[in-house]
Structure formats: C-alpha cells, structure tokens
Design a protein around this motif. Sequence first.
Motif, PDB file in Angstrom:
ATOM      1  N   PRO A  20      16.767  -2.494  46.872  1.00 33.61           N
ATOM      2  CA  PRO A  20      17.236  -3.531  45.911  1.00 33.61           C
ATOM      3  C   PRO A  20      18.485  -3.768  45.514  1.00 33.61           C
ATOM      4  N   LYS A  21      19.190  -5.119  45.675  1.00 38.45           N
ATOM      5  CA  LYS A  21      20.449  -5.403  45.388  1.00 38.45           C
ATOM      6  C   LYS A  21      20.566  -6.067  43.906  1.00 38.45           C
ATOM      7  N   LEU A  22      21.735  -5.909  43.175  1.00 40.72           N
ATOM      8  CA  LEU A  22      21.842  -6.454  41.851  1.00 40.72           C
ATOM      9  C   LEU A  22      22.046  -8.111  42.310  1.00 40.72           C
ATOM     10  N   ASN A  23      21.529  -9.013  41.386  1.00 41.44           N
ATOM     11  CA  ASN A  23      21.749 -10.287  41.676  1.00 41.44           C
ATOM     12  C   ASN A  23      20.993 -11.114  42.814  1.00 41.44           C
ATOM     13  N   ILE A  66      24.407   6.877  29.266  1.00 41.79           N
ATOM     14  CA  ILE A  66      24.780   6.015  28.011  1.00 41.79           C
ATOM     15  C   ILE A  66      24.860   4.606  28.042  1.00 41.79           C
ATOM     16  N   ARG A  67      25.390   4.310  29.512  1.00 37.65           N
ATOM     17  CA  ARG A  67      25.680   2.697  29.506  1.00 37.65           C
ATOM     18  C   ARG A  67      25.279   2.471  30.973  1.00 37.65           C
ATOM     19  N   GLU A  68      24.319   1.443  30.966  1.00 41.19           N
ATOM     20  CA  GLU A  68      23.799   1.077  32.422  1.00 41.19           C
ATOM     21  C   GLU A  68      24.296  -0.462  32.811  1.00 41.19           C
ATOM     22  N   LEU A  69      23.931  -0.587  34.025  1.00 40.87           N
ATOM     23  CA  LEU A  69      24.725  -1.728  34.745  1.00 40.87           C
ATOM     24  C   LEU A  69      23.444  -2.436  35.375  1.00 40.87           C
ATOM     25  N   ALA A  70      23.097  -3.923  35.079  1.00 44.91           N
ATOM     26  CA  ALA A  70      22.078  -4.575  35.800  1.00 44.91           C
ATOM     27  C   ALA A  70      23.029  -5.941  36.201  1.00 44.91           C
ATOM     28  N   GLY A  71      22.385  -6.802  37.113  1.00 43.15           N
ATOM     29  CA  GLY A  71      22.952  -8.065  37.386  1.00 43.15           C
ATOM     30  C   GLY A  71      22.666  -9.213  36.433  1.00 43.15           C
TER      31      GLY A  71
END
Length: 433
Positions: free
Chosen positions: A333-336, A408-413
């Motif tokens: 899966p790709k972000l956005n 502690i810091r996550e990333l999503a689209g």
Amino acid sequence: MTAHDSTAAADFLKRCIAFLDESVTPFHAVKAMASRLEQAGFNQLHESEHWQLSPGNKYYVCRNDSSIIAFVYGTEDPLESGLRMIGAHTDSPCLKVKPQPDLHQQGYAQLGVEIYGGVLLNPWFDRDLSLAGRVSFSDKDQQLQSALVDFKRAVATIPSLAIHLDRGVNDKRSVNPQTDMPPLLCLSEAAISFEDLLRAELLAAQSDLDIDKILDFEISCYDCQGAAQIGLHGDFLASARLDNLLSCFIGLESMLQAGSEQSTLLVCNDHEEVGSASACGAQGPMLASFLERIWPEINPREQIISRSLMISADNAHGIHPNFPNKHDGNHGPKLNAGPVIKINANQRYASNSETSGLFKLLAEELPVQTFVTRADMGCGSTIGPITATEIGVRTVDVGVPTFGMHSIRELAGSEDCYTLHRIFNRFLDRQRV
C-alpha cells in the motif's frame, strides 16, 4: 477532488491535528471524544444507572475513562437494517511511569518507566517529553476521586549515549528498557517525589481539587512535538499516536455527521496494544453488555447482529521506499493511494471475501488498496477478530497506510484520512449492507 472537497479535506485535517494534540493519553482521547459528542447532542449514559433509550436519540457511554461507545438509535427498525459499527482503539505504545518511579543517579533526578505495548524504542531518545494521565486520590472525607493531568510542557528527556562512547552504535544498537530508558527530569541532590509533582501539577490546573493523599496514578510519557502536515507539497500527516487515534478521529467525525434513520455505533477500546484482555478492552464485555442493554431479548438481538457489519479501523503498513522487500510484491500500500483492506488467511484480520467486497462497494469510485503480509513474516492483529469472535458480527479490517508504526512519531498520507472518512459516511447512512 473538487474545490469543495479540497476545502472540506483541509478543514478535516485541521480538526484531526487538533484532536491528536489534545489526546495525549487514552484518558484524554476519550475526554476529547466525549466533549465533541456532547456538543453534537449525544447524551451520556452511566453503566451504574438504569437506561431507557428511545429511537431517534443519540447516546454515549465511557468505561474506565479510556474506552467509549457512541450510539445513534435510528428511527428505522434495526431488525430490518441492522447496526452499522465502526471499531478502533484509544491506546498507543508508550513509556509508562512505574508506581514507585523516583530515581536518583549521578546527581540527576529520573523516573522509572516500563514499556507499554510494542514500542519502537530508539526514536524515544533525545525527544522533548511531557507527562500525562490519570491520578487517583482521596479527598478530605476519605472518598476516592480521580482527575486527569497533563504537564503540557517538556519536563523530561532521554539523552542518547555519545557515539564516542559507543562506536558500534550505528552498526547495531540494542536498547535495555530497564537501564537505558529512565527519563531525565532535572539536576537534584536527591530523588524528587513524583507524587508531590503530580499534586502540584493537578492543583495548578484545577485549584479547587480536594486532594488529601495521592493514592495511585497511570501516567505516560509523550512527545511534546505536535501533529503537523508536512512534506514539500503537504503530502503527509506526522504525529505521535496515529496508531490508532487516527481511526478514532475518523470514526468520530463520521458518527457526528451520521443521519438519524440508520442505527450506528462507534466503539473505541483501550488496551489493544497489549492484547485487549481487560474490562474495557475489545476482549472484555463492554460492547456485548451495551448491546444486551439496548436489546435484552436474545432472539431480536441476534437477528440484528446477523444483519449488521463492523468496520474495524486500525492503521496499515505502507510500503516503505527504503525497505520495499519487507512487503509482498503485489500488496504494497502507498500513502495517499486510499485506505487499505487488511487480509490474513489465519484470521489475524477478520476480513473475508464478503466483507471486503462490501467495503469496496461502499468505496465506489474512491481508491482502495489491499494488504497481505509476506508469507515468511508474522502478522499483527486488531480488535477486528476479537470483536467478531465476541459479538458474532461480520467484520472487515481496514486502515490508513502508515510509516513508522509504533514509533514516537508516525507518518500517514494527508489525503487518506479524508478518503476513509467519506467511505465511513456512506457506510453509516447506507440502509443495507
């Protein structure tokens, strides 16, 4: 996306960032959700009281201050249309303060902490940390009381050991959670009483509190850096606790916008990250008890459940550009690129061909992706299989693709959140699934 949709998506993201910053612990997340529900006309229920619910009204109930159920009692007969449910969890991996945390080493006051859930430990070093949670205390009449506390400022840090003293650190760094993770509070000639710190902080924020003695507490460390939209073109949402407050917020926003005809429910459980086996966890009786109180007769309740569907929402693993071999070649899966349907043949996820197909029907023209872990790797799980087992409801596991899960810091689209919200809106208002 139309100009109207772009504006709505931007506003949605702003509200999401505000919610993430407010929800520094499961207790604060539930408080934030309850406040928004009350503003939208939801009435609070208390489990210790008699309930008399009526169609056309909206309700919510909390347990342990860290789990919440929101419910719209639709005017349509649920025996015909069933119940639309969204599930998520309020907890995230973190460092929790031990019951007797006072430490003093080499002239520094520190805190003893333990690991909650599957924490990715290395990113916790060299961050500005604050403290928040729930405190239980006795008042002057020796009655048990509790209050939430949030220091709201950087009061601690966990310094790294300099590379000069650990030359092999970039080759392999292992972390001992007992000896390497105690946060540093300040210079001090002796250990500092953490209970005194809590008392002072509580009274500074709520001067009218009647505190005789601090009895116990559930306090977590959290990163002071707030959530933000980042990237050259604003492609990403960066924050602590995206797993799984992002799903809680998306579900909440959809519940707030749901109509009054279809019966709908949002459940956000605590303790998913440690197995869900608690009174307020998904493996506990909270949701089953709620449904039994709404429909106490077993035959109509089972009929309603058989016509119902649960969407279990929990973040998915996006394919990392630096580590593409960690994914199955056909399922990265790709972000956005849209929310993800999560599949596992061994029922670590509750999706099956029918429930997955229903989710795709709901999405219609909106993008949807699929995740299956590599066959030679283990697979995490969600509240989905647990809720399906406990309640017997058809369930599909979905989530927003994410990088750095359990960091502690996550990333999503930044676009995926609103896409999932639009699908949830369709789900909650659709008469039959």
